[in-house]
Structure formats: C-alpha cells, structure tokens
Design a protein around this motif. Structure first.
Motif, short mmCIF file in Angstrom:
data_model
loop_
_atom_site.label_atom_id
_atom_site.label_comp_id
_atom_site.label_asym_id
_atom_site.label_seq_id
_atom_site.Cartn_x
_atom_site.Cartn_y
_atom_site.Cartn_z
N LEU A 151 0.84 -1.19 0.00
CA LEU A 151 0.00 0.00 0.00
C LEU A 151 0.87 1.24 0.00
O LEU A 151 1.81 1.35 0.79
N ALA A 177 -3.40 0.09 8.54
CA ALA A 177 -2.85 -0.93 7.63
C ALA A 177 -1.55 -1.52 8.16
O ALA A 177 -1.33 -2.73 8.11
N TYR A 227 0.28 -5.08 6.74
CA TYR A 227 0.56 -4.68 5.37
C TYR A 227 1.90 -3.94 5.31
O TYR A 227 2.30 -3.26 6.26
N MET A 259 -1.05 -1.34 -4.39
CA MET A 259 -2.27 -0.52 -4.37
C MET A 259 -1.91 0.90 -3.96
O MET A 259 -0.99 1.12 -3.18
N VAL A 310 -3.38 4.64 -2.50
CA VAL A 310 -4.46 5.32 -1.79
C VAL A 310 -4.27 6.82 -1.96
O VAL A 310 -3.25 7.37 -1.55
N VAL A 343 -13.12 2.85 -5.16
CA VAL A 343 -12.01 2.03 -5.65
C VAL A 343 -12.11 1.91 -7.16
O VAL A 343 -13.18 1.67 -7.71
N LEU A 359 -7.55 3.58 -4.53
CA LEU A 359 -8.62 4.00 -3.64
C LEU A 359 -8.56 5.51 -3.48
O LEU A 359 -7.54 6.07 -3.07
N LEU A 367 -9.82 0.04 4.90
CA LEU A 367 -9.14 -1.26 4.99
C LEU A 367 -10.04 -2.40 4.52
O LEU A 367 -9.54 -3.40 3.98
N LYS A 371 -12.08 -2.11 1.99
CA LYS A 371 -11.96 -2.03 0.53
C LYS A 371 -10.57 -2.48 0.08
O LYS A 371 -10.43 -3.13 -0.98
N ILE A 372 -9.56 -2.15 0.84
CA ILE A 372 -8.20 -2.59 0.52
C ILE A 372 -8.12 -4.12 0.59
O ILE A 372 -7.52 -4.76 -0.28
#
Length: 505
Positions: free
Chosen positions: A9, A25, A30, A207, A209, A344, A354, A372, A374-375
């Motif tokens: 992330l 996260a 993560y 990913m 954010v 997202v 995101l 989180l 959605k992650i």
C-alpha cells in the motif's frame, strides 16, 4: 529510500485520513509507505475547529448515519488519546424569537444524547442563565440555555501521532516528499517521488491510496494524468483567536441570524478561539487565508452574544483551511455533506486505486477501517480491525487520569512549574518523562527559546515527529507561537536549520 521492493500500500497525503489509514494498515501487517508533500497536518487537518463532536447541526440535514458514527467515536477516541483529547461542555444560549425553536433544540439534543451509546460523557441539561455562571460574559437577554457534551482535540497532534504510530508499526513515512507521477506497470503502481531538496526516486506498490484532502483531484490530474476531474467541493473555514473572553471552562455554541453557527472555545489557557466560517473556495488551498469579510463576520456574530464586543484589534492570531467536501451538488457550502466517500478503481487486481473524498477528524478512525475493508477486497485481507481498543503514543492511561499524570510528572521533575507540566502531559502524555530524560533542573533542558519551550523538547520533535522548522514546532506540534516573539521564533528557525544541516552532513 524504500524499505520494501514492492509495498502492499502506498498512501498519498499526510493529513488525518492518510495517516489514519497508514496506521491501521501497518498494524494489520501490510507493507505500507506514506508520502506527504509538506509537513504533516499542514493543510486541512490543522485548520479545524478542533472538536471531536457528533455534529449537532448535521441533524438538520438528516445526516443521521454520520452523526451516529461520530457520536460513537467520541469516547473511543478519548480513550485512545486522553492526553490530546478531552471532554468539553458546550453552552447553547436560547432566547425567544431565536433561529431555532426550543422544542427543536431539545429534540436535537435528545437524539444527540441517545444515538451514540454515550457512557462517560455527561448528558444534556437545561441552564437557568439568571443563576448560572455561563451567563456572566453574555448579554442579559439570554435567560435560558442548554448544555451538552462533546470533545476537544489537538488536531495537528492527532495527525502526527498517527504517523508516528504507523512508523513504529513498520510503515515507511516520507515527509516533505511529493508524488509527481504514478503509473501502472506489470500489475503494480510505479510511483515517482521528489523530496523538497530535489532528490528524485521511484517506489512500487500493489495498491495506491489517494488521501490528499483538498488536493485529491489535483493528484488525479497531475500525477495520474486525469483531465477534467471534479470530485470535491472546496469550502473555506476561518478562525480567529482573541485574548480570553471568559473564565468558564465551558465553550459556547452560538446561532447566527443567517442560520450558521459558530463556536467560542477556551483555547491554550489564555485565549478564546472563535469560528468557523463556511464559504466556497476556488484558489490554491495552500494560500487559504482569512479575508477581511470573514474577520468582520466572526467579530459581528460573536458580538451578538458577548456583552463586551469582539473587536478586530483583539485578534492575536488567525488561521484558515479548506475542507474537501464530497461534491453532492448541495446549493450552499454549509449544506454540503460532511460524510466521507471511498471509491475504488481497478478492482480486477490490476493495481487498484482508492480515492478518499471528504471526512472529518471525529470519524477518521472509522474511515480508515472502511478503507481497509476495501483494501482487503482489492488486494487480500491481512489482520483484523484493531484500532478501537488501541492507544496513540503517550495515550496509555485511563481517560479520567490526566490529573494523576500531571502529579506524577511533577513529582519526578520537581523543577517543572504547574503550567509547564500540564502542557507537556497534554502534548506527550506518558512520553513526557521520556522526553525530559534525566533532567534535574531547567538548565538541563538546554537552550531556552522563549515561554516554556526548551531545546530538549525541540530536539524530541525533530527526532521523533519530523519537525524541521519553527512553524512546525510553534504552530503544529505545539501552540507556543502564541507566546514567542518574532525574534524568538526566528532564533528557533535558525537553530533548527543548523541542526538539520549538521545531521545532513
């Protein structure tokens, strides 16, 4: 520069939402990195009215989900950070012929008391202003008032302590580092970074954010090449700080003839904070500054209530910020939703993005939990929700035990004055003793910069909280800027520049 070959992330934005997501996260395991182009909380997150509140006026716009979530969060956040968050009682003066009838106010406060699972905060009560001390600074026309509970927070410290805890849990935190590009390549994001000294680098992440607050659309346009994006409505809110207008520890909730409300809040012991305004904003958020019209508005609105008028010459400080509200098409700035929206893109696993739109201080922890979720759906779950029962750095004591913390600090460091000890516990909680180390006198705290600010504290903020300039220390990490002269602030800036130069060498 990077601690991972490929992060899970990468978070853009060092405001409350970005730092809250990074902390949550990292605590779940993560691999996280976060980049903030300037200093933490240097945008919206340090320009709030500094309340942990349900949002009494949001009930008028039927935002029941948001109000309930915010009300439930008040005691959760207080327990999480009792050094920087404290309960506060608010007095809402009432007179016949006011904007809102008494029955409507009573109904709103009844919902306020019962929607959010209140346990420790005292309930609403009515006040007879012919007898209550809260009437003393007000005009005599107010014979009745309502008193209710909400909370106060040191907003900028809430942000930096989330960043600190994220780093303590393994996140790589890049302060004063702008994201200049982001592209998808072989199923991951390749993110171009540039530090404020011009150093460029690239990192990779599964990913991305985008929690850039007022700059969320700017990131989409400049870093990702999206043209003609318009997801947020920028609304300017400005505040004034004046010499203390009243001695009562309670704050005031004032209703204005234009249907707006303002607060008058005890601030930093010797001052009163008055705000906020609400008006649409289209310029660069970094350049937001209070206008003469806003100054006049706040002085005039407060003077409708205070027996002694608030005059422009009473103002000792102003600040202004831009709230990035999700653009729901509301006709007036004060009617735009304060709720947050998470969207997202690329959920097929091809480097998802995101975007975080809106949000407020009070609901940042729940926003992070929803982010989180959605992650986890996008790149796979790790860990479980954990922040509800956690403590931010320095917050590991019972919420009602602040006085005991002050007593303990004074017993260990007998040279501290009462006000100095209270300020250190308010900012650093249980870590205040760590910061003071083995000091046995004020002389052991090093160079004195003015007020009760010493070298020991400045070095701590530079080493642990990414402070680099006098502005970082005086207006975000502490509020000592209210007490230091321009010459003292300049001397602090020179000292910090010297420390930074020697450490870089």
């Amino acid at each position: 520069m990077a601690g991972h070959a490929v992060y899970d992330l990468f978070v853009i934005g060092g405001g409350i939402n970005g730092c809250g997501i990074a902390r949550d996260a990292a605590g779940r395991g993560y691999g996280v990195a976060l980049a903030e182009a300037k200093d933490f909380a240097s945008g919206t997150s340090s320009a709030a009215t500094k309340l942990i509140h349900g949002g009494l006026r949001y009930l008028e716009h039927y935002e029941f989900r948001l109000v309930r979530e915010a009300l439930m969060e008040r005691e959760v956040l207080w327990a999480m950070a009792p050094h920087i968050i404290r309960p506060m009682r608010f007095v809402l003066p009432y007179h016949k012929g006011g904007i809102r009838p008494a029955w409507l106010i009573r109904l709103g406060l009844f919902l306020y008391d019962h929607l959010g699972g209140r346990k420790l905060l005292p309930a609403t009560r009515s006040l007879d202003m012919r007898r209550d001390p809260a009437a003393k600074p007000l005009k005599p026309l107010f014979t009745k008032a309502f008193e209710y509970s909400d909370g106060w927070v040191d907003d900028a410290r809430l942000v930096v302590l989330n960043a600190r805890d994220a780093a303590d849990k393994g996140a790589d935190i890049f302060a004063r580092t702008a994201v200049v590009s982001a592209r998808r390549e072989n199923g991951v994001w390749v993110i171009g970074l540039r530090k404020d000294d011009g150093t460029a680098s690239e990192v990779r992440a599964r990913m991305l954010v985008n929690a850039a607050g007022p700059w969320v659309d700017h990131v989409l346009a400049e870093a990702l090449g999206r043209n003609d994006v318009h997801n947020v409505r920028l609304v300017q809110g400005s505040h004034i700080v004046v010499r203390r207008k009243f001695d009562d520890p309670r704050a005031y909730f004032f209703q204005n003839p234009d249907n707006r409300i303002i607060f008058a809040i005890p601030y930093e012991n010797d001052f009163t904070l008055i705000g906020t305004t609400d008006r649409d904003y289209t310029a660069d958020p970094r350049k937001a500054a209070i206008s003469s019209e806003e100054i006049s508005y706040l002085c005039r609105a407060a003077s409708e209530y205070f027996a002694e008028p608030v005059r422009e010459e009473d103002i000792v400080w102003t600040y202004s910020g831009v709230r990035p509200l999700f653009d729901d098409g509301a006709s007036k700035a004060q009617e735009a939703t304060r709720d947050y929206v998470l969207k997202v893109e690329g959920e097929d696993g091809n480097a998802p993005l995101l975007n975080v739109f809106g949000g407020k201080l009070t609901t940042y922890r729940r926003l992070a939990e929803h982010a989180l979720e959605k992650i986890g759906e996008a790149i796979g779950e790790k860990g479980k929700p954990w922040t509800a029962g956690s403590h931010l750095p320095g917050g590991g004591f019972v919420p009602t035990a602040y006085e005991a913390q002050v007593t303990s600090l004074k017993a260990k460091f007998g040279f501290l004055g009462d006000a100095h000890a209270r300020r250190l516990v308010r900012l650093y909680g249980t870590l205040a003793a760590d910061m003071l180390g083995n000091a046995r006198s004020l002389d052991n705290l090093g160079r004195h910069f003015g007020g009760d600010l010493y070298e020991c504290e400045v070095r701590w903020l530079m080493a642990r909280e990414w402070a680099r300039s006098a502005e970082d220390v005086l207006w975000r990490r502490t509020k000592r800027g209210l007490y230091l002269s321009r010459e003292e602030a300049a001397a602090l800036d020179d000292y910090m520049a010297g420390i930074a130069a020697s450490s870089a060498a």
